[in-house]
Design a protein around this motif. Structure first.
Motif, PDB file in Angstrom:
ATOM      1  N   ASP A  61       0.780  -1.127  -0.077  1.00 45.50           N
ATOM      2  CA  ASP A  61      -0.130   0.138  -0.063  1.00 45.50           C
ATOM      3  C   ASP A  61       0.878   1.159   0.033  1.00 45.50           C
ATOM      4  OD1 ASP A  61      -1.844   2.038   1.095  1.00 45.50           O
ATOM      5  OD2 ASP A  61      -3.140   0.468   1.137  1.00 45.50           O
ATOM      6  N   SER A  62       0.667   2.134  -1.110  1.00 44.55           N
ATOM      7  CA  SER A  62       1.659   3.109  -1.382  1.00 44.55           C
ATOM      8  C   SER A  62       1.359   4.091  -0.362  1.00 44.55           C
ATOM      9  CB  SER A  62       1.745   3.701  -2.628  1.00 44.55           C
ATOM     10  OG  SER A  62       0.333   3.837  -3.241  1.00 44.55           O
ATOM     11  N   GLU A  63       0.155   4.235  -0.138  1.00 39.45           N
ATOM     12  CA  GLU A  63      -0.447   5.551   0.795  1.00 39.45           C
ATOM     13  C   GLU A  63       0.143   5.316   1.950  1.00 39.45           C
ATOM     14  OE1 GLU A  63      -4.273   7.535   2.704  1.00 39.45           O
ATOM     15  OE2 GLU A  63      -4.412   5.987   1.456  1.00 39.45           O
ATOM     16  N   GLN A  69       6.349   6.172   6.448  1.00 38.71           N
ATOM     17  CA  GLN A  69       7.860   5.923   6.104  1.00 38.71           C
ATOM     18  C   GLN A  69       8.563   4.446   6.272  1.00 38.71           C
ATOM     19  OE1 GLN A  69       9.705   9.759   6.043  1.00 38.71           O
ATOM     20  NE2 GLN A  69       8.113   9.666   4.706  1.00 38.71           N
ATOM     21  N   VAL A  70       7.754   3.566   5.865  1.00 40.74           N
ATOM     22  CA  VAL A  70       8.355   2.309   6.067  1.00 40.74           C
ATOM     23  C   VAL A  70       7.972   1.500   4.640  1.00 40.74           C
ATOM     24  CG1 VAL A  70       7.851   1.925   8.433  1.00 40.74           C
ATOM     25  CG2 VAL A  70       6.229   1.269   7.026  1.00 40.74           C
ATOM     26  N   GLY A  71       9.000   0.375   4.418  1.00 42.54           N
ATOM     27  CA  GLY A  71       8.944  -0.402   3.249  1.00 42.54           C
ATOM     28  C   GLY A  71       7.837  -1.438   3.512  1.00 42.54           C
TER      29      GLY A  71
END
Length: 109
Positions: A61-63, A69-71
């Protein structure tokens, strides 16, 4: 011949999808709800839970990745912990997993 192969491939994929959905129930059975865990959520977890109330979320989930601020690996860890605590429900979709708020968590929060 290309066109026919493409068509055959498409049919095969569709068949696989259909077979998948009939085989497995959509959502896995939830873990027992852990109200102690639920009462001590971090800000990060609270954000994830509130998104999961609005829609299905995935580790990609890019949002959420941008907000927190995590991958993907870290997001996956967080989801799994919340799933183990019975707060998020999970279902498999192809190779990825989708999460949403569990019914117990929905009535708790």
């Amino acid at each position: 011949g290309d066109h026919r192969d493409l068509h055959k491939e498409y049919r095969r994929q569709r068949q696989m999808c259909i077979r998948d959905s009939t085989l497995s129930p959509k959502w896995d059975v939830d873990e027992p709800f852990n109200s102690e865990y639920a009462s001590q959520l971090s800000d990060t977890e609270i954000l994830i839970v509130s998104k999961a109330m609005e829609r299905e979320i995935s580790p990609s989930d890019s949002e959420l990745q941008a907000l927190l601020q995590v991958g993907r690996p870290r997001l996956s860890q967080l989801y799994n912990a919340l799933n183990k605590a019975g707060i998020l429900s999970v279902r498999k979709k192809g190779r990825s997993r989708l999460f949403r708020i569990s019914e117990s968590a929905q009535s708790y929060f």
